[in-house]
Structures are given as C-alpha cells and as structure tokens.
Design a protein around this motif. Structure first.
Motif, PDB file in Angstrom:
ATOM      1  N   LEU A  24      26.627   0.947  30.974  1.00  0.00           N
ATOM      2  CA  LEU A  24      27.289  -0.365  30.971  1.00  0.00           C
ATOM      3  C   LEU A  24      28.759  -0.261  30.573  1.00  0.00           C
ATOM      4  CD1 LEU A  24      24.311  -2.202  29.283  1.00  0.00           C
ATOM      5  CD2 LEU A  24      25.333  -2.944  31.443  1.00  0.00           C
ATOM      6  N   ASP A  43      34.191   7.286  23.776  1.00  0.00           N
ATOM      7  CA  ASP A  43      32.826   7.828  23.882  1.00  0.00           C
ATOM      8  C   ASP A  43      32.729   9.131  23.094  1.00  0.00           C
ATOM      9  OD1 ASP A  43      30.419   6.995  26.117  1.00  0.00           O
ATOM     10  OD2 ASP A  43      30.168   8.852  24.985  1.00  0.00           O
ATOM     11  N   ASN A 102      29.825  -1.532  22.396  1.00  0.00           N
ATOM     12  CA  ASN A 102      28.773  -1.237  23.372  1.00  0.00           C
ATOM     13  C   ASN A 102      28.053   0.082  23.092  1.00  0.00           C
ATOM     14  OD1 ASN A 102      27.657  -1.198  26.350  1.00  0.00           O
ATOM     15  ND2 ASN A 102      28.807   0.706  26.105  1.00  0.00           N
ATOM     16  N   TYR A 167      16.064   0.383  16.105  1.00  0.00           N
ATOM     17  CA  TYR A 167      16.908  -0.216  17.147  1.00  0.00           C
ATOM     18  C   TYR A 167      16.817  -1.744  17.120  1.00  0.00           C
ATOM     19  CZ  TYR A 167      18.611  -0.975  21.976  1.00  0.00           C
ATOM     20  OH  TYR A 167      19.303  -1.389  23.088  1.00  0.00           O
ATOM     21  N   ALA A 199      19.725  -3.160  31.923  1.00  0.00           N
ATOM     22  CA  ALA A 199      20.342  -2.398  33.009  1.00  0.00           C
ATOM     23  C   ALA A 199      19.763  -0.995  33.104  1.00  0.00           C
ATOM     24  CB  ALA A 199      21.847  -2.305  32.768  1.00  0.00           C
ATOM     25  N   SER A 201      20.066   2.671  32.999  1.00  0.00           N
ATOM     26  CA  SER A 201      20.983   3.662  32.421  1.00  0.00           C
ATOM     27  C   SER A 201      20.108   4.759  31.838  1.00  0.00           C
ATOM     28  CB  SER A 201      21.824   3.026  31.309  1.00  0.00           C
ATOM     29  OG  SER A 201      21.001   2.797  30.180  1.00  0.00           O
TER      30      SER A 201
HETATM   31  P1  NAD Z   1      24.125   4.672  27.780  1.00  0.00           P
HETATM   32  O1  NAD Z   1      23.367   5.674  26.985  1.00  0.00           O
HETATM   33  O2  NAD Z   1      24.249   4.868  29.240  1.00  0.00           O
HETATM   34  O3  NAD Z   1      25.591   4.491  27.182  1.00  0.00           O
HETATM   35  C1  NAD Z   1      25.855   4.481  25.816  1.00  0.00           C
HETATM   36  C2  NAD Z   1      27.102   5.291  25.567  1.00  0.00           C
HETATM   37  O4  NAD Z   1      27.422   5.223  24.164  1.00  0.00           O
HETATM   38  C3  NAD Z   1      26.928   6.780  25.904  1.00  0.00           C
HETATM   39  O5  NAD Z   1      27.922   7.194  26.826  1.00  0.00           O
HETATM   40  C4  NAD Z   1      27.071   7.477  24.569  1.00  0.00           C
HETATM   41  O6  NAD Z   1      27.686   8.752  24.647  1.00  0.00           O
HETATM   42  C5  NAD Z   1      27.916   6.493  23.776  1.00  0.00           C
HETATM   43  N1  NAD Z   1      27.769   6.661  22.333  1.00  0.00           N
HETATM   44  C6  NAD Z   1      26.622   6.889  21.651  1.00  0.00           C
HETATM   45  N2  NAD Z   1      26.876   7.007  20.341  1.00  0.00           N
HETATM   46  C7  NAD Z   1      28.210   6.831  20.185  1.00  0.00           C
HETATM   47  C8  NAD Z   1      29.063   6.815  19.056  1.00  0.00           C
HETATM   48  N3  NAD Z   1      28.600   7.035  17.811  1.00  0.00           N
HETATM   49  N4  NAD Z   1      30.384   6.583  19.253  1.00  0.00           N
HETATM   50  C9  NAD Z   1      30.865   6.396  20.505  1.00  0.00           C
HETATM   51  N5  NAD Z   1      30.103   6.422  21.602  1.00  0.00           N
HETATM   52  C10 NAD Z   1      28.782   6.630  21.454  1.00  0.00           C
HETATM   53  O7  NAD Z   1      23.428   3.259  27.450  1.00  0.00           O
HETATM   54  P2  NAD Z   1      23.597   1.798  28.101  1.00  0.00           P
HETATM   55  O8  NAD Z   1      22.280   1.418  28.638  1.00  0.00           O
HETATM   56  O9  NAD Z   1      24.801   1.701  28.949  1.00  0.00           O
HETATM   57  O10 NAD Z   1      23.773   0.949  26.760  1.00  0.00           O
HETATM   58  C11 NAD Z   1      24.976   0.354  26.371  1.00  0.00           C
HETATM   59  C12 NAD Z   1      24.677  -0.668  25.275  1.00  0.00           C
HETATM   60  O11 NAD Z   1      23.828  -1.700  25.789  1.00  0.00           O
HETATM   61  C13 NAD Z   1      23.939  -0.085  24.073  1.00  0.00           C
HETATM   62  O12 NAD Z   1      24.409  -0.692  22.898  1.00  0.00           O
HETATM   63  C14 NAD Z   1      22.502  -0.493  24.313  1.00  0.00           C
HETATM   64  O13 NAD Z   1      21.746  -0.565  23.135  1.00  0.00           O
HETATM   65  C15 NAD Z   1      22.709  -1.853  24.940  1.00  0.00           C
HETATM   66  N6  NAD Z   1      21.563  -2.308  25.731  1.00  0.00           N
HETATM   67  C16 NAD Z   1      21.252  -1.704  26.899  1.00  0.00           C
HETATM   68  C17 NAD Z   1      20.164  -2.178  27.623  1.00  0.00           C
HETATM   69  C18 NAD Z   1      19.814  -1.597  28.933  1.00  0.00           C
HETATM   70  O14 NAD Z   1      18.878  -2.127  29.565  1.00  0.00           O
HETATM   71  N7  NAD Z   1      20.478  -0.553  29.397  1.00  0.00           N
HETATM   72  C19 NAD Z   1      19.399  -3.239  27.123  1.00  0.00           C
HETATM   73  C20 NAD Z   1      19.753  -3.830  25.927  1.00  0.00           C
HETATM   74  C21 NAD Z   1      20.852  -3.367  25.242  1.00  0.00           C
END
Ligand code: NAD
Length: 310
Positions: A24, A43, A102, A167, A199, A201
């Motif tokens: 995202l 990141d 994020n 979480y 989403a 991912s």
């Molecule tokens: P993703 O794993 O594709 O992306 C998350 C990114 O955060 C990764 O690139 C990772 O390297 C980076 N990251 C992790 N720890 C970090 C840190 N300490 N400092 C800096 N960067 C860091 O996941 P996503 O699905 O794109 O999720 C993005 C956000 O959306 C997250 O907070 C997740 O909890 C939330 N979310 C996602 C979904 C979903 O369906 N994908 C649903 C609810 C919430």
C-alpha cells in the motif's frame, strides 16, 4: 490545489509515507509523486515479521518515481526512530505537509503463544512508530498551519482476528491515537484520519482467499488516502474503510443504556443489573457521539433522571 483539467494536485507539498517500499505504501508514494508532491519513501526493508533491514525496497520506489519525472528521496530508518524519518524530509525538502503512517509487520501467534518480543515488536512498529513519526512532524505542521496525517488501522483490530493479539491491539491503539491527534491539531488545520484497508500484499498473501487476493489491488486504495491528505478534504477524526474500489466511513456507536437503580439514594445491585441487562445491551437506539463532552453530558441527564425518580 487543482490543475486546469480539474485534477487534484499536491505541488509544493512534502509527503512522508512510511513503509513505502512495498504494498500500500508504495502505491501512496507513487500517486503523491505523480500529482506533484515531493515524497520521502521510508522503508526499513526487513522481512514481513520485522527481521533484518535493506535499502533496496525504498531505493526501487524512489527510482520508479524519479524515472516517471517525480521527486523523491529514500529514508531507511525504522519508524520507531520517527524523528530521523521526519528529519530526512526537512533536510531534503525543508518541510513536511503529509504523513502517512503505514509501515507494518506481522508476528501472528495465538494469545498463549505470543512472546513478549512478538508483542513488543509489533506494537513498537505500528503504534509507537506512528506516535514517534507523528510527534516529530506535528510541530512543523502546526507552525505552518497545515498538515494531513493518516493512521493505518485494520479490520483485524476492529473485529478481532484469531492469532493476532499483538497486531489487533496495536491497530485499535492507532484509532485512539488518531482520535486525540485530530483534536490536538484541529485548531491549526492539522487533520488526522484513519484508513482501514484490505489489500493484496505480502502481509495478506496466504491469508486472504485467492479470489479476493487477486482483486484487492493496493492501487485501488491509494486515491482514498490521497484525497484524505488533500487540502480540499476537511475530514478530521474519520475512520475510512476501503478495498476493491469501495470506501465507507465507520463510526463507534453507543446504545441508549439503562439506569441501574430506582433513585439516587438506592444502591446498584447485581440483581438489578441482571433485570435491566437486555436494556443495557439493546443497540436498537444506538447513536454516534461526536466528542467526550457528549458522553459526559448524557451522564448528567442520567443523574437528573435518578433525582426525579427519588
Ligand atoms: P507490506 O508488508 O507490503 O508493506 C509494509 C512495509 O512496511 C514493508 O515494505 C516493510 O518493509 C515496511 N516496514 C516494516 N517495518 C518497518 C519499520 N519499522 N520502519 C519502516 N518501514 C517498515 O504490507 P501492506 O499490506 O502494504 O500494509 C501496509 C499497512 O496497512 C500496514 O500497517 C498494515 O498493517 C496495514 N493493513 C494492511 C491490510 C491489507 O489487507 N494489506 C489490512 C489492514 C491493514
């Protein structure tokens, strides 16, 4: 700001997107840059459970933005070091207007199997990381009388999800954090809202059923987050759920409730509570309250009613 063709633009704005090396966050960063913002692509580049670090994830997205003619810099700090993340924006671009909290990791275990380390790391990245980045950006935003902040929550937090105690606690914590940031920033046009995304991912691979996974493109959520961060959007303290090209606002509601004693002079007894329990839990007349003052206000009404009853 909008261009002559009516497109919403972010020229002159500096956007910090944490965890923008994938999923995202990457989509948010690409969209902000495409619409004229200068972007900090933060990141840490570790694994999805928070091990290791690499500059590659952020670098690839920065390259993508630059190749498309946009402006971006990479930041490789953990969000736990929020001050350093924001410092990158100030050093590179002199300001920060938009912060999308994020970044995230997962360490899924059932309640009993969750170690203190699993608890701490997940809460540190999601909740403390969002707090630290927001705290560092807030004074700049207040001073310039402009800021847009996003917290990222999750349906897992709102409804609970087996095996995600750390979480889900962090994700509900982010709603509480957003509630107060929204109140503290309002006077200075620093607005804070929550996105509740679903989403495809690496985070949801193997968790979401294939039929959903293939359709839930992160790109479909980016315009919602971008709109929430635009100067024309005046929402503050909203929780917006979005997925699959759909979005809706969420509310917390409170039932009408029931008094638990006949009059002010009577005690509250377990038996009385049992007798009126169906009224306590009746949500048919549930209402959304806009502020803590409204919640306290109804308590005064209850006291008045009890006085009348006595
Ligand atoms: P993703 O794993 O594709 O992306 C998350 C990114 O955060 C990764 O690139 C990772 O390297 C980076 N990251 C992790 N720890 C970090 C840190 N300490 N400092 C800096 N960067 C860091 O996941 P996503 O699905 O794109 O999720 C993005 C956000 O959306 C997250 O907070 C997740 O909890 C939330 N979310 C996602 C979904 C979903 O369906 N994908 C649903 C609810 C919430």
């Amino acid at each position: 700001m909008s261009s002559s063709d009516g497109k919403l633009r972010y020229d002159g704005r500096v956007a910090v997107v944490t965890g923008a090396g994938a999923g995202l966050g990457r989509e948010y960063a690409l969209l902000f840059a495409e619409r004229g913002a200068k972007v900090v692509v933060n990141d840490l580049g570790g694994t999805h459970s928070g091990d290791g670090a690499s500059q590659r994830a952020a670098d690839i997205v920065v390259d993508e933005i630059r190749k498309a003619g946009g402006e971006a810099v990479a930041d490789y700090n953990s969000v736990i070091d929020g001050a350093k993340v924001i410092e990158t924006a100030i050093k590179a671009f002199g300001r920060v207007d938009i912060l999308v909290n994020n970044a995230g990791i997962l360490r899924d275990r059932s309640l009993v199997k969750t170690s203190e380390q699993d608890w701490n790391l997940v809460n540190d990245v999601h909740l403390k990381g969002s707090f630290k980045c927001t705290q560092a950006a807030f004074p700049y935003m207040k001073k310039q009388n402009y800021g847009r902040i996003i917290m990222t929550s999750s349906n897992s937090g709102i409804y609970g999800n087996f095996g995600q105690v750390n979480y889900t606690a962090a994700k509900m914590g982010l709603i509480g954090l957003a509630n107060t940031v929204a109140i503290e920033g309002a006077r200075n046009n620093v607005l804070c809202n929550v996105i509740v995304p679903t989403a495809a991912s690496r985070m949801t691979e193997g968790i979401l059923p294939d039929i959903l996974f293939n359709e839930l493109k992160p790109k479909l959520i980016a315009p919602v987050v971008a709109y929430l961060c635009h100067e024309s959007c005046e929402d503050n303290g909203s929780y917006i759920e979005s997925a699959a090209g759909w979005a809706t606002k969420l509310h917390m509601v409170r039932g009408k409730g029931a008094v638990l004693r006949p009059s002010l002079d009577d005690p509250v007894t377990i038996e009385y509570v049992k007798d009126v329990w169906s009224n306590v839990t009746d949500m048919s007349k549930a209402k959304h309250l806009g502020a803590i003052a409204e919640a306290s206000g109804t308590l005064l009404e209850v006291l008045e009613k009890l006085k009348e009853g006595g």
